[in-house]
Design a protein around this motif. Structure first.
Motif, PDB file in Angstrom:
ATOM      1  N   HIS A 154       5.303   2.746  -5.697  1.00 50.38           N
ATOM      2  CA  HIS A 154       6.019   4.007  -5.603  1.00 50.38           C
ATOM      3  C   HIS A 154       6.046   4.457  -4.154  1.00 50.38           C
ATOM      4  N   TYR A 155       7.199   4.855  -3.692  1.00 50.29           N
ATOM      5  CA  TYR A 155       7.344   5.328  -2.317  1.00 50.29           C
ATOM      6  C   TYR A 155       6.438   6.519  -2.041  1.00 50.29           C
ATOM      7  N   LYS A 156       6.246   7.383  -3.014  1.00 48.26           N
ATOM      8  CA  LYS A 156       5.454   8.606  -2.796  1.00 48.26           C
ATOM      9  C   LYS A 156       4.030   8.281  -2.344  1.00 48.26           C
ATOM     10  N   ASP A 157       3.510   7.101  -2.734  1.00 49.42           N
ATOM     11  CA  ASP A 157       2.166   6.708  -2.315  1.00 49.42           C
ATOM     12  C   ASP A 157       2.105   6.363  -0.825  1.00 49.42           C
ATOM     13  N   TYR A 158       3.243   6.093  -0.234  1.00 45.26           N
ATOM     14  CA  TYR A 158       3.304   5.654   1.163  1.00 45.26           C
ATOM     15  C   TYR A 158       4.139   6.590   2.033  1.00 45.26           C
ATOM     16  N   SER A 159       4.603   7.685   1.460  1.00 43.58           N
ATOM     17  CA  SER A 159       5.510   8.588   2.178  1.00 43.58           C
ATOM     18  C   SER A 159       4.849   9.281   3.370  1.00 43.58           C
ATOM     19  N   SER A 160       3.530   9.356   3.374  1.00 45.86           N
ATOM     20  CA  SER A 160       2.844   9.979   4.506  1.00 45.86           C
ATOM     21  C   SER A 160       2.825   9.058   5.732  1.00 45.86           C
ATOM     22  N   VAL A 161       3.131   7.776   5.528  1.00 46.41           N
ATOM     23  CA  VAL A 161       3.092   6.804   6.620  1.00 46.41           C
ATOM     24  C   VAL A 161       4.492   6.433   7.096  1.00 46.41           C
ATOM     25  N   TRP A 162       5.401   6.170   6.150  1.00 49.62           N
ATOM     26  CA  TRP A 162       6.730   5.686   6.490  1.00 49.62           C
ATOM     27  C   TRP A 162       7.804   6.540   5.824  1.00 49.62           C
ATOM     28  N   ASN A 163       8.980   6.600   6.458  1.00 50.93           N
ATOM     29  CA  ASN A 163      10.116   7.185   5.755  1.00 50.93           C
ATOM     30  C   ASN A 163      10.638   6.123   4.791  1.00 50.93           C
ATOM     31  N   ILE A 164      11.598   6.453   3.971  1.00 49.84           N
ATOM     32  CA  ILE A 164      12.049   5.536   2.916  1.00 49.84           C
ATOM     33  C   ILE A 164      12.622   4.240   3.474  1.00 49.84           C
ATOM     34  N   GLN A 165      13.358   4.323   4.559  1.00 53.76           N
ATOM     35  CA  GLN A 165      13.929   3.118   5.165  1.00 53.76           C
ATOM     36  C   GLN A 165      12.824   2.211   5.713  1.00 53.76           C
ATOM     37  N   GLN A 166      11.866   2.796   6.391  1.00 57.42           N
ATOM     38  CA  GLN A 166      10.756   2.019   6.927  1.00 57.42           C
ATOM     39  C   GLN A 166       9.939   1.395   5.795  1.00 57.42           C
ATOM     40  N   TYR A 167       9.745   2.151   4.735  1.00 57.64           N
ATOM     41  CA  TYR A 167       8.996   1.657   3.576  1.00 57.64           C
ATOM     42  C   TYR A 167       9.644   0.390   3.019  1.00 57.64           C
ATOM     43  N   TRP A 168      10.966   0.419   2.865  1.00 55.52           N
ATOM     44  CA  TRP A 168      11.650  -0.756   2.322  1.00 55.52           C
ATOM     45  C   TRP A 168      11.623  -1.914   3.307  1.00 55.52           C
ATOM     46  N   GLN A 169      11.707  -1.639   4.593  1.00 57.33           N
ATOM     47  CA  GLN A 169      11.599  -2.708   5.598  1.00 57.33           C
ATOM     48  C   GLN A 169      10.233  -3.375   5.513  1.00 57.33           C
ATOM     49  N   VAL A 170       9.192  -2.569   5.423  1.00 56.49           N
ATOM     50  CA  VAL A 170       7.834  -3.099   5.337  1.00 56.49           C
ATOM     51  C   VAL A 170       7.656  -3.898   4.048  1.00 56.49           C
ATOM     52  N   CYS A 171       8.107  -3.345   2.924  1.00 57.63           N
ATOM     53  CA  CYS A 171       7.980  -4.057   1.638  1.00 57.63           C
ATOM     54  C   CYS A 171       8.719  -5.394   1.659  1.00 57.63           C
ATOM     55  N   ASP A 172       9.948  -5.389   2.153  1.00 62.57           N
ATOM     56  CA  ASP A 172      10.737  -6.621   2.206  1.00 62.57           C
ATOM     57  C   ASP A 172      10.080  -7.663   3.113  1.00 62.57           C
ATOM     58  N   SER A 173       9.600  -7.223   4.257  1.00 68.24           N
ATOM     59  CA  SER A 173       8.971  -8.151   5.202  1.00 68.24           C
ATOM     60  C   SER A 173       7.667  -8.710   4.659  1.00 68.24           C
ATOM     61  N   CYS A 174       6.880  -7.856   4.028  1.00 69.89           N
ATOM     62  CA  CYS A 174       5.619  -8.324   3.448  1.00 69.89           C
ATOM     63  C   CYS A 174       5.862  -9.281   2.285  1.00 69.89           C
ATOM     64  N   GLU A 175       6.868  -8.983   1.465  1.00 66.13           N
ATOM     65  CA  GLU A 175       7.187  -9.889   0.352  1.00 66.13           C
ATOM     66  C   GLU A 175       7.666 -11.241   0.882  1.00 66.13           C
ATOM     67  N   GLU A 176       8.481 -11.216   1.910  1.00 65.05           N
ATOM     68  CA  GLU A 176       8.952 -12.473   2.518  1.00 65.05           C
ATOM     69  C   GLU A 176       7.772 -13.278   3.055  1.00 65.05           C
ATOM     70  N   LEU A 177       6.844 -12.613   3.719  1.00 68.50           N
ATOM     71  CA  LEU A 177       5.653 -13.289   4.242  1.00 68.50           C
ATOM     72  C   LEU A 177       4.816 -13.869   3.113  1.00 68.50           C
ATOM     73  N   VAL A 178       4.566 -13.088   2.083  1.00 68.48           N
ATOM     74  CA  VAL A 178       3.741 -13.530   0.954  1.00 68.48           C
ATOM     75  C   VAL A 178       4.357 -14.761   0.289  1.00 68.48           C
ATOM     76  N   LEU A 179       5.648 -14.709   0.020  1.00 69.74           N
ATOM     77  CA  LEU A 179       6.311 -15.830  -0.665  1.00 69.74           C
ATOM     78  C   LEU A 179       6.358 -17.081   0.213  1.00 69.74           C
ATOM     79  N   THR A 180       6.656 -16.911   1.483  1.00 69.60           N
ATOM     80  CA  THR A 180       6.727 -18.060   2.382  1.00 69.60           C
ATOM     81  C   THR A 180       5.352 -18.674   2.580  1.00 69.60           C
ATOM     82  N   ALA A 181       4.352 -17.838   2.799  1.00 66.28           N
ATOM     83  CA  ALA A 181       2.984 -18.338   2.997  1.00 66.28           C
ATOM     84  C   ALA A 181       2.472 -19.031   1.742  1.00 66.28           C
ATOM     85  N   GLY A 182       2.824 -18.506   0.578  1.00 66.31           N
ATOM     86  CA  GLY A 182       2.409 -19.143  -0.675  1.00 66.31           C
ATOM     87  C   GLY A 182       3.125 -20.455  -0.919  1.00 66.31           C
TER      88      GLY A 182
END
Length: 165
Positions: A44-72
């Motif tokens: 949920h974005y609300k859990d991370y809203s104190s750190v990132w705005n919504i656009q940044q949140y999705w950038q971070v999520c997408d990048s982390c998912e890409e890293l996780v899948l590629t590394a795996g």
């Protein structure tokens, strides 16, 4: 070790550093858990809203998912993960990212296999094929070869044995 490309947008890792380590670990575990189609865990974005705005949140999520899948998928080592993330991220963040990926590696691989399995069928249908076998004639006669082929026909399973002449 093969060359590991840096992330396509290295600036996104500067956003990752804005989060405290426990929050980042929670995010990474959440991303891995969400790989399961029937997972009850939802980020949920609300859990991370104190750190990132919504656009940044999705950038971070997408990048982390890409890293996780590629590394795996490619079974990356610690050095490869560190290289991918880049030099702008402190080592304690890199270490935490690697630890999460490493401890959940089996889950990641299981989900990659499940995704692949869901794309393809387990049986071949209407498959046209031809076998070419080149052997010296004296070898064929010496070995007295026969070919056995089991196939599924509309009337049930059939087996055919053909001698090489």
């Amino acid at each position: 070790m093969a060359d590991v490309p840096q992330h396509r947008d290295p600036a996104v890792w500067n956003l990752v550093v804005k989060a405290k380590l426990p929050l980042l670990k929670t995010l990474l575990h959440g991303i891995i858990s969400q790989l399961y189609k029937d997972s009850r865990h939802i980020l949920h974005y609300k859990d991370y809203s104190s750190v990132w705005n919504i656009q940044q949140y999705w950038q971070v999520c997408d990048s982390c998912e890409e890293l996780v899948l590629t590394a795996g998928k490619e079974s990356w080592t610690k050095d490869q993960v560190f290289s991918y993330v880049g030099d702008t991220v402190p080592d304690e963040y890199k270490q935490s990212i690697f630890e999460v990926i490493n401890c959940r590696r089996d889950d990641i691989v299981e989900q990659l296999l499940a995704k692949t399995d869901s794309i393809s069928e387990r049986e071949l249908h209407n498959f046209d094929w031809k076998v070419n076998l080149c052997l010296a004639i004296n070898l064929v006669l010496y070995m007295n070869l026969c070919v056995s082929l089991t196939y599924k026909a509309e009337t049930g399973r059939r087996m055919s044995t053909q001698p090489w002449n």
